[in-house]
Design a protein around this motif. Structure first.
Motif, mmCIF file in Angstrom:
data_model
loop_
_atom_site.group_PDB
_atom_site.id
_atom_site.type_symbol
_atom_site.label_atom_id
_atom_site.label_comp_id
_atom_site.label_asym_id
_atom_site.label_seq_id
_atom_site.Cartn_x
_atom_site.Cartn_y
_atom_site.Cartn_z
ATOM 1 N N ARG A 33 38.732 39.293 26.330
ATOM 2 C CA ARG A 33 37.481 39.588 27.336
ATOM 3 C C ARG A 33 37.616 41.287 27.592
ATOM 4 O O ARG A 33 36.725 41.406 28.489
ATOM 5 N N GLY A 34 38.274 41.862 26.964
ATOM 6 C CA GLY A 34 38.425 43.393 27.194
ATOM 7 C C GLY A 34 38.795 43.890 28.449
ATOM 8 O O GLY A 34 38.418 44.670 28.861
ATOM 9 N N LEU A 35 40.059 42.959 28.937
ATOM 10 C CA LEU A 35 40.585 43.550 30.296
ATOM 11 C C LEU A 35 41.852 43.484 30.105
ATOM 12 O O LEU A 35 42.634 43.154 29.167
ATOM 13 N N ARG A 36 42.501 44.270 30.971
ATOM 14 C CA ARG A 36 43.797 44.518 31.263
ATOM 15 C C ARG A 36 44.305 43.779 32.428
ATOM 16 O O ARG A 36 43.450 43.132 33.288
ATOM 17 N N SER A 37 45.603 43.378 32.445
ATOM 18 C CA SER A 37 46.173 42.466 33.336
ATOM 19 C C SER A 37 45.652 42.834 35.018
ATOM 20 O O SER A 37 45.693 42.023 35.650
ATOM 21 N N THR A 38 45.715 44.099 35.088
ATOM 22 C CA THR A 38 45.348 44.816 36.575
ATOM 23 C C THR A 38 43.754 44.856 36.775
ATOM 24 O O THR A 38 43.383 45.225 38.026
ATOM 25 N N ASP A 39 43.158 44.451 35.859
ATOM 26 C CA ASP A 39 41.585 44.351 36.016
ATOM 27 C C ASP A 39 41.019 43.117 37.035
ATOM 28 O O ASP A 39 41.794 42.179 36.747
ATOM 29 N N PRO A 40 40.165 43.538 37.866
ATOM 30 C CA PRO A 40 39.264 42.207 38.578
ATOM 31 C C PRO A 40 39.085 41.195 37.589
ATOM 32 O O PRO A 40 38.418 41.241 36.685
ATOM 33 N N GLY A 41 39.669 39.874 37.949
ATOM 34 C CA GLY A 41 39.336 38.684 37.149
ATOM 35 C C GLY A 41 40.061 38.530 36.032
ATOM 36 O O GLY A 41 39.708 37.449 34.946
#
Length: 406
Positions: free
Chosen positions: A75-83
């Motif tokens: 999803r193009g996210l890191r663990s610290t990103d919202p959601g």
């Protein structure tokens, strides 16, 4: 888990995306009896169907295999990103948890509890996890594929769904080997890991298993791209579309794939914006529904990762200042899209002299024969084509700067 047949591929190239021959025949019949206004409801219905199509991807495996990290990466996210999916060293998932894509919420990754735990024994796993919900399963192991993984795969296969074996954390394995041996042959060590996984799966009854070796933190290495290509190739036309559009922009190839898909939507937007009731855009010799045009351009921008939130996530992932990425985007594509922006970029002025004959040569023949003579449709089609071209070029430059690729 295979590609489309040659006949299916031919059909896809000869007809506009996502329409059956029956639907195309109805479009033509309705146009001949009622013009564009009679066709618009059919197009609106199809656009709604496409927007509401869901893709549900199940990610499962034993505790600690990196399921949540993989979901975040996809999803193009890191663990610290919202959601972001919660990441931990212990089992953090106690029931199926769905995580929507930040741009395309109908694409949802499901983090399933580890199979074989006390709470979820293998025999009851698929029932408890609501098996029918998912389009396919990704079975992740961080070490060796175990008996519980093989049992799950066999049950998935028996019930007619696709599954993929993914061996995660290979970057950790290689780093550990370097600490112990100082110098290693990376290709050779990866071969050993792959062979070991395949051997275990063959012992479990899989004659010719494919195993993807990945690192969720280094998606440009190992088999991550190959995995995405495999998933894409096994999906039907509509779900393939949303899967590709949901991929993070990690390469120029992904950007180009998105461009091809978005091109296939332009004629539908043009149909909706053209026809009776269309008005000229101030400063542009073009009649269209400007709200639909602007909405389409904003949609293109999000899918190509050029909205502020996507750019910020990409900058953090690539370790580059977000200002460096934004500098590669053609002004004024970063701000609000207005009729004035369309005039300044020259999208409208560049198409007013295009003839319907020229248009028919580069468009799908079946639909081109229906709409080729409609000036407002033609102008809107060319305007959106010009906009998509500029956005794709900007997205390509952004990716090259982010990952320093040629």
């Amino acid at each position: 888990m295979g590609g489309a047949s040659s006949s299916e591929q031919t059909a896809e190239t000869e007809t506009p995306a996502f329409f059956t021959q029956e639907e195309l025949s109805k479009l033509k019949s309705n146009f001949e009896t009622g013009g564009v206004e009679k066709v618009k409801p059919l197009i609106e219905k199809k656009v709604t169907e496409l927007d509401n199509t869901e893709l549900n991807i199940a990610v499962t495996g034993e505790t600690g295999t990196g399921k949540s990290t993989f979901i975040n990466a996809m999803r193009g996210l890191r663990s610290t990103d919202p959601g972001a999916a919660e990441v931990g060293t212990t089992e953090t998932t106690m029931e199926p948890s769905g995580y929507p894509h930040p741009i395309l919420p109908n694409v949802r990754y499901w983090d399933l509890p580890g199979i074989g735990t006390t709470r979820f024994p293998a025999g009851k796993y698929l029932t408890e996890m609501k098996f029918k919900r998912y389009d396919f399963f990704i079975i992740i192991s961080a070490f060796r594929f175990r008996e519980s993984d093989a049992k799950l795969a066999k049950e998935i296969k028996r019930l007619g769904k696709d599954f993929y074996f993914v061996r995660s954390k290979v970057d950790v394995d290689l780093d550990s080997m370097r600490k112990e041996y100082k110098v290693i042959n990376e290709e050779e060590e990866l071969g050993k890991i792959r062979s070991d996984c395949i051997r275990k799966l063959r012992e479990a009854g899989f004659l010719d298993p494919t195993v993807f070796l990945i690192s969720s933190f280094e998606q440009d290495r190992f088999d991550f791209n190959r995995l995405n290509e495999g998933l894409e190739g096994d999906l039907n036309n509509v779900k393939k579309r949303i899967f590709v559009l949901a991929l993070p922009n990690l390469s120029v190839e992904i950007v180009q794939k998105k461009n091809v898909i978005l091109k296939k939507h332009i004629w539908m937007f043009a149909t909706l914006s053209g026809g009776l009731g269309a008005v000229p855009v101030p400063g542009v010799s073009l009649a269209c529904d400007i709200c639909i045009v602007i909405g389409a351009i904003v949609h293109f921008r999000k899918c190509l990762g050029l909205d502020d939130a996507s750019l910020q996530r990409l900058a953090e992932r690539a370790g580059k200042p977000v200002e460096d990425l934004k500098a590669e985007i053609k002004a004024p594509l970063l701000g609000e899209i207005t009729p004035d922006v369309i005039v300044r970029l020259g999208w409208g002025a560049a198409v007013v002299t295009v003839s319907a004959m020229e248009f028919a040569l580069d468009f799908v023949p079946v639909i081109g024969s229906i709409f080729g003579a409609g000036s407002s449709f033609l102008m809107t089609y060319k305007l959106l084509s010009a906009a998509l071209k500029d956005l794709t070029e900007s997205a390509t430059r952004v990716v090259k700067v982010a990952f320093a690729s040629d």
